[in-house]
Design a protein around this motif. Structure first.
Motif, PDB file in Angstrom:
ATOM      1  N   THR A 230      13.448  26.510 -62.510  1.00  0.00           N
ATOM      2  CA  THR A 230      13.293  27.785 -62.958  1.00  0.00           C
ATOM      3  C   THR A 230      14.482  28.832 -61.677  1.00  0.00           C
ATOM      4  O   THR A 230      14.270  28.462 -60.373  1.00  0.00           O
ATOM      5  N   GLY A 231      16.112  28.811 -61.936  1.00  0.00           N
ATOM      6  CA  GLY A 231      16.894  29.577 -61.534  1.00  0.00           C
ATOM      7  C   GLY A 231      16.944  30.916 -60.516  1.00  0.00           C
ATOM      8  O   GLY A 231      15.425  31.489 -60.566  1.00  0.00           O
ATOM      9  N   ASP A 232      17.573  30.913 -59.533  1.00  0.00           N
ATOM     10  CA  ASP A 232      17.269  31.655 -58.730  1.00  0.00           C
ATOM     11  C   ASP A 232      16.963  33.203 -59.584  1.00  0.00           C
ATOM     12  O   ASP A 232      16.337  33.873 -59.455  1.00  0.00           O
ATOM     13  N   ARG A 233      17.989  33.354 -60.580  1.00  0.00           N
ATOM     14  CA  ARG A 233      17.900  34.912 -61.218  1.00  0.00           C
ATOM     15  C   ARG A 233      16.159  35.408 -61.844  1.00  0.00           C
ATOM     16  O   ARG A 233      16.182  36.476 -61.456  1.00  0.00           O
ATOM     17  N   ILE A 234      15.967  34.254 -62.297  1.00  0.00           N
ATOM     18  CA  ILE A 234      14.581  34.191 -62.939  1.00  0.00           C
ATOM     19  C   ILE A 234      13.456  34.181 -62.046  1.00  0.00           C
ATOM     20  O   ILE A 234      12.457  35.414 -62.046  1.00  0.00           O
ATOM     21  N   ARG A 235      13.732  33.428 -60.843  1.00  0.00           N
ATOM     22  CA  ARG A 235      12.386  33.365 -59.906  1.00  0.00           C
ATOM     23  C   ARG A 235      12.382  34.949 -60.094  1.00  0.00           C
ATOM     24  O   ARG A 235      11.629  35.276 -58.914  1.00  0.00           O
ATOM     25  N   GLU A 236      13.574  35.592 -59.352  1.00  0.00           N
ATOM     26  CA  GLU A 236      13.639  36.841 -58.451  1.00  0.00           C
ATOM     27  C   GLU A 236      13.168  38.083 -59.237  1.00  0.00           C
ATOM     28  O   GLU A 236      12.074  38.658 -58.566  1.00  0.00           O
TER      29      GLU A 236
ATOM     30  N   GLN B 284      19.541  19.788 -54.898  1.00  0.00           N
ATOM     31  CA  GLN B 284      18.818  21.327 -54.461  1.00  0.00           C
ATOM     32  C   GLN B 284      18.783  22.432 -54.885  1.00  0.00           C
ATOM     33  O   GLN B 284      18.964  22.862 -55.637  1.00  0.00           O
ATOM     34  N   VAL B 285      17.603  23.338 -54.412  1.00  0.00           N
ATOM     35  CA  VAL B 285      16.907  24.718 -55.180  1.00  0.00           C
ATOM     36  C   VAL B 285      16.670  25.402 -53.322  1.00  0.00           C
ATOM     37  O   VAL B 285      16.472  24.970 -53.455  1.00  0.00           O
ATOM     38  N   ARG B 286      17.278  26.461 -54.002  1.00  0.00           N
ATOM     39  CA  ARG B 286      17.357  27.172 -52.338  1.00  0.00           C
ATOM     40  C   ARG B 286      15.532  28.561 -52.646  1.00  0.00           C
ATOM     41  O   ARG B 286      15.590  28.475 -54.086  1.00  0.00           O
ATOM     42  N   ILE B 287      14.748  28.482 -51.710  1.00  0.00           N
ATOM     43  CA  ILE B 287      13.979  29.189 -51.756  1.00  0.00           C
ATOM     44  C   ILE B 287      14.833  30.816 -51.652  1.00  0.00           C
ATOM     45  O   ILE B 287      15.333  30.395 -50.528  1.00  0.00           O
ATOM     46  N   ILE B 288      14.499  31.619 -51.900  1.00  0.00           N
ATOM     47  CA  ILE B 288      15.210  32.926 -52.127  1.00  0.00           C
ATOM     48  C   ILE B 288      14.471  34.164 -51.543  1.00  0.00           C
ATOM     49  O   ILE B 288      14.832  35.509 -51.332  1.00  0.00           O
ATOM     50  N   GLY B 289      13.504  33.746 -51.012  1.00  0.00           N
ATOM     51  CA  GLY B 289      12.723  34.950 -50.558  1.00  0.00           C
ATOM     52  C   GLY B 289      11.486  35.027 -49.453  1.00  0.00           C
ATOM     53  O   GLY B 289      11.185  33.505 -49.712  1.00  0.00           O
ATOM     54  N   GLY B 290      11.148  35.348 -48.289  1.00  0.00           N
ATOM     55  CA  GLY B 290       9.413  35.169 -47.734  1.00  0.00           C
ATOM     56  C   GLY B 290      10.052  34.248 -46.908  1.00  0.00           C
ATOM     57  O   GLY B 290      11.378  34.066 -45.909  1.00  0.00           O
ATOM     58  N   ARG B 291       8.884  33.647 -45.604  1.00  0.00           N
ATOM     59  CA  ARG B 291       9.346  32.839 -44.323  1.00  0.00           C
ATOM     60  C   ARG B 291      10.187  31.695 -44.555  1.00  0.00           C
ATOM     61  O   ARG B 291      11.260  31.358 -43.320  1.00  0.00           O
ATOM     62  N   TRP B 292      10.669  31.112 -45.829  1.00  0.00           N
ATOM     63  CA  TRP B 292      11.534  29.684 -45.745  1.00  0.00           C
ATOM     64  C   TRP B 292      12.450  30.667 -46.326  1.00  0.00           C
ATOM     65  O   TRP B 292      13.352  29.988 -46.282  1.00  0.00           O
ATOM     66  N   ARG B 293      13.609  31.502 -46.482  1.00  0.00           N
ATOM     67  CA  ARG B 293      13.836  32.234 -47.246  1.00  0.00           C
ATOM     68  C   ARG B 293      15.313  31.421 -46.621  1.00  0.00           C
ATOM     69  O   ARG B 293      16.019  31.492 -45.395  1.00  0.00           O
ATOM     70  N   GLY B 294      16.443  31.268 -47.556  1.00  0.00           N
ATOM     71  CA  GLY B 294      17.416  30.229 -47.046  1.00  0.00           C
ATOM     72  C   GLY B 294      17.262  28.587 -47.124  1.00  0.00           C
ATOM     73  O   GLY B 294      18.192  28.119 -47.015  1.00  0.00           O
TER      74      GLY B 294
ATOM     75  N   LEU C  89       4.515  30.200 -51.978  1.00  0.00           N
ATOM     76  CA  LEU C  89       3.884  30.034 -50.456  1.00  0.00           C
ATOM     77  C   LEU C  89       4.333  30.824 -49.599  1.00  0.00           C
ATOM     78  O   LEU C  89       4.126  31.151 -48.487  1.00  0.00           O
ATOM     79  N   SER C  90       5.844  30.723 -49.772  1.00  0.00           N
ATOM     80  CA  SER C  90       6.623  31.877 -48.576  1.00  0.00           C
ATOM     81  C   SER C  90       6.780  32.784 -48.822  1.00  0.00           C
ATOM     82  O   SER C  90       6.776  33.604 -48.329  1.00  0.00           O
ATOM     83  N   ARG C  91       6.219  33.279 -49.675  1.00  0.00           N
ATOM     84  CA  ARG C  91       6.458  34.634 -49.813  1.00  0.00           C
ATOM     85  C   ARG C  91       4.975  36.032 -49.830  1.00  0.00           C
ATOM     86  O   ARG C  91       4.431  36.354 -50.093  1.00  0.00           O
ATOM     87  N   GLY C  92       4.063  34.480 -49.556  1.00  0.00           N
ATOM     88  CA  GLY C  92       2.273  35.476 -48.444  1.00  0.00           C
ATOM     89  C   GLY C  92       1.317  34.348 -49.364  1.00  0.00           C
ATOM     90  O   GLY C  92       0.427  35.164 -49.191  1.00  0.00           O
ATOM     91  N   ALA C  93       1.497  33.564 -50.838  1.00  0.00           N
ATOM     92  CA  ALA C  93       0.201  33.093 -51.657  1.00  0.00           C
ATOM     93  C   ALA C  93      -0.640  32.815 -50.040  1.00  0.00           C
ATOM     94  O   ALA C  93       0.241  31.671 -49.074  1.00  0.00           O
ATOM     95  N   ALA C  94      -1.900  32.184 -50.151  1.00  0.00           N
ATOM     96  CA  ALA C  94      -2.350  32.154 -49.096  1.00  0.00           C
ATOM     97  C   ALA C  94      -2.456  30.015 -49.604  1.00  0.00           C
ATOM     98  O   ALA C  94      -2.082  29.373 -48.500  1.00  0.00           O
ATOM     99  N   GLU C  95      -2.517  29.551 -50.771  1.00  0.00           N
ATOM    100  CA  GLU C  95      -2.137  28.528 -50.652  1.00  0.00           C
ATOM    101  C   GLU C  95      -2.142  27.724 -52.524  1.00  0.00           C
ATOM    102  O   GLU C  95      -1.715  28.826 -53.125  1.00  0.00           O
ATOM    103  N   VAL C  96      -0.880  26.649 -51.789  1.00  0.00           N
ATOM    104  CA  VAL C  96      -0.630  26.469 -53.528  1.00  0.00           C
ATOM    105  C   VAL C  96      -1.053  24.813 -53.639  1.00  0.00           C
ATOM    106  O   VAL C  96      -1.219  24.494 -53.567  1.00  0.00           O
TER     107      VAL C  96
END
Length: 199
Positions: free
Chosen positions: A42-48, A18-28, A78-85
């Motif tokens: 892609t690791g958390d640090r790089i994604r941040e 598993q990998v964790r979403i780190i920001g936005g509406r689905w954070r955590g 998408l979690s952070r506000g993109a309209a679509e992916v």
């Protein structure tokens, strides 16, 4: 101390991870995926860092994740506000996991396409150009150069579109189009990552 199986062994056995979403509406929230050969979230640090770079452009953006894998980049956008992916993934199990994760998140603006990325790029005709493209192929592949060439197709990118490129730090860069302006670059461990803007 227990011996931990190698990544290759775990992938061969179809281990779950598993990998964790780190920001936005689905954070955590956590994205479940089966470990398959070449899948390397892609690791958390790089994604941040990446999404800090992208913050000014993410709101309402149309995103394309060319080697979606676990969905760590596309679904984070998408979690952070993109309209679509649009998420392109060749491996059937990985694509099925993406569908399941998007159903659980009720990510209605995610479009999952099970396809070979090069074939899809060669044959796609999007209605509108993409604003942000994530290009993060398996490090052991030779896919960067043909992907960069196919992305020059008219209609795929517009002036001002952003391209994220992730590589092994020792991997030679592909020949980059003169219309791609390097905005940011950084190295973390074995990974080099760069953000370009189409000029």
């Amino acid at each position: 101390m227990k011996n931990h199986p190698s990544t290759a062994t775990r992938a061969a056995k179809g281990a779950r991870s598993q990998v964790r979403i780190i920001g936005g509406r689905w954070r955590g929230r956590k994205l479940q995926f089966t470990e398959v050969a070449g899948l390397r979230p892609t690791g958390d640090r790089i994604r941040e860092t990446l999404f800090n770079w992208l913050t000014p452009w993410l709101g309402g953006a149309r995103c394309l994740d060319l080697f979606a894998g676990s969905g760590a980049l596309g679904i984070e956008a998408l979690s952070r506000g993109a309209a679509e992916v649009t998420l392109i993934e060749k491996h059937p199990q990985a694509a099925e996991n993406l569908r399941g994760n998007c159903v659980q998140l009720k990510a209605d603006d995610a479009r999952i396409i099970q396809a070979d990325t090069l074939v899809w790029l060669a044959n796609s005709s999007p209605d509108q150009p993409f604003d942000i493209v994530f290009l993060d192929p398996p490090f052991s592949s030779d896919l960067l150069q043909p992907c960069c060439e196919l992305m020059q197709k008219p209609g795929l990118l517009a002036t001002g579109s952003l391209i994220y490129l992730e590589t092994d730090r020792y991997q030679p860069l592909p020949e980059i189009s003169p219309t791609w302006e390097l905005l940011r670059e950084k190295t973390a461990g074995q990974v080099s990552y760069r953000l370009y803007r189409v000029s």
